[in-house]
Design a protein around this motif. Structure first.
Motif, short mmCIF file in Angstrom:
data_model
loop_
_atom_site.label_atom_id
_atom_site.label_comp_id
_atom_site.label_asym_id
_atom_site.label_seq_id
_atom_site.Cartn_x
_atom_site.Cartn_y
_atom_site.Cartn_z
N ASP A 15 -19.87 -52.09 -12.25
CA ASP A 15 -18.49 -51.75 -12.61
C ASP A 15 -17.88 -52.68 -13.65
O ASP A 15 -17.03 -52.27 -14.43
N LEU A 16 -18.30 -53.94 -13.67
CA LEU A 16 -17.64 -54.93 -14.52
C LEU A 16 -17.77 -54.61 -16.01
O LEU A 16 -16.79 -54.62 -16.75
N ARG A 17 -18.98 -54.33 -16.47
CA ARG A 17 -19.19 -54.09 -17.90
C ARG A 17 -18.41 -52.86 -18.38
O ARG A 17 -17.76 -52.90 -19.41
N THR A 18 -18.45 -51.78 -17.63
CA THR A 18 -17.72 -50.58 -18.07
C THR A 18 -16.22 -50.83 -18.05
O THR A 18 -15.50 -50.34 -18.92
N GLN A 19 -15.75 -51.62 -17.09
CA GLN A 19 -14.32 -51.94 -17.05
C GLN A 19 -13.91 -52.76 -18.27
O GLN A 19 -12.88 -52.51 -18.89
N ILE A 20 -14.73 -53.74 -18.63
CA ILE A 20 -14.43 -54.57 -19.80
C ILE A 20 -14.39 -53.72 -21.07
O ILE A 20 -13.48 -53.87 -21.90
N VAL A 21 -15.33 -52.80 -21.23
CA VAL A 21 -15.35 -51.94 -22.41
C VAL A 21 -14.08 -51.09 -22.46
O VAL A 21 -13.45 -50.96 -23.51
N SER A 22 -13.69 -50.52 -21.34
CA SER A 22 -12.45 -49.71 -21.33
C SER A 22 -11.23 -50.57 -21.63
O SER A 22 -10.33 -50.14 -22.36
N ASP A 23 -11.19 -51.78 -21.10
CA ASP A 23 -10.06 -52.66 -21.36
C ASP A 23 -9.98 -53.04 -22.84
O ASP A 23 -8.90 -53.05 -23.43
N ILE A 24 -11.12 -53.35 -23.44
CA ILE A 24 -11.12 -53.78 -24.85
C ILE A 24 -10.79 -52.63 -25.79
O ILE A 24 -10.06 -52.79 -26.76
#
Length: 124
Positions: A35-44
Motif C-alpha cells: 500500500d505504501l508505494r501506491t499511496q506515495i505515488v497518488s500523493d505526489i
C-alpha cells in the motif's frame, strides 16, 4: 519510493503538455503489492490510481489483445478493478513534495555529463 512518484508525475506533466488527456492512472507491476508505494505515488501526483485484479503490467494486456481475447470488451470485463488509491489532501502537492520534485527534475541535467562519461567505462 518517492522517485517512482516523481517519475509518474513527470510523465503525466509531459503527456499533458503535449496535449494528452489523461483520464485515469492505472498502477501495475510489483509496486502494487504494498500500500505504501501506491499511496506515495497518488500523493505526489494528486491523482487517484486504479488497482486491477491482475497487476502484472502492460504485457498482460498486450498478450490478451494480440490473442484477440479482448477485442470488444471493456478492461473492467477482463481485469476488474479491486481498489482505488486516492491522494491524501494533506500530502498532495505539499511544499516538501514540490521542493523534492524540483530537485528530482534537476538530477539528469545536472549530472548528464558525468553519466555519459561513466557509461563507456562500464564495459572495462
Amino acid at each position: 519510493m518517492e522517485a517512482t512518484g516523481f517519475g509518474v508525475r513527470h510523465n503525466i506533466e509531459v503527456i499533458e503538455a503535449a496535449g494528452g488527456d489523461i483520464r485515469r492512472v492505472v498502477a501495475v507491476g510489483g509496486g502494487t503489492q504494498g500500500d505504501l508505494r501506491t499511496q506515495i505515488v497518488s500523493d505526489i501526483t494528486g491523482r487517484p490510481q486504479e488497482l486491477r485484479t491482475t497487476t502484472i503490467g502492460a504485457s498482460y494486456g498486450g498478450a490478451l489483445l494480440a490473442a484477440g481475447l479482448v477485442q470488444d470488451v471493456s478492461v473492467d470485463d477482463w481485469n476488474p478493478m479491486r481498489a482505488t488509491v486516492t491522494p491524501r489532501p494533506e500530502h498532495t502537492h505539499t511544499r516538501r513534495y514540490d521542493d523534492l520534485y524540483a530537485l528530482y527534475r534537476r538530477l539528469y541535467p545536472d549530472t548528464s555529463d558525468v553519466v555519459h562519461t561513466l557509461a563507456p567505462l562500464q564495459d572495462r
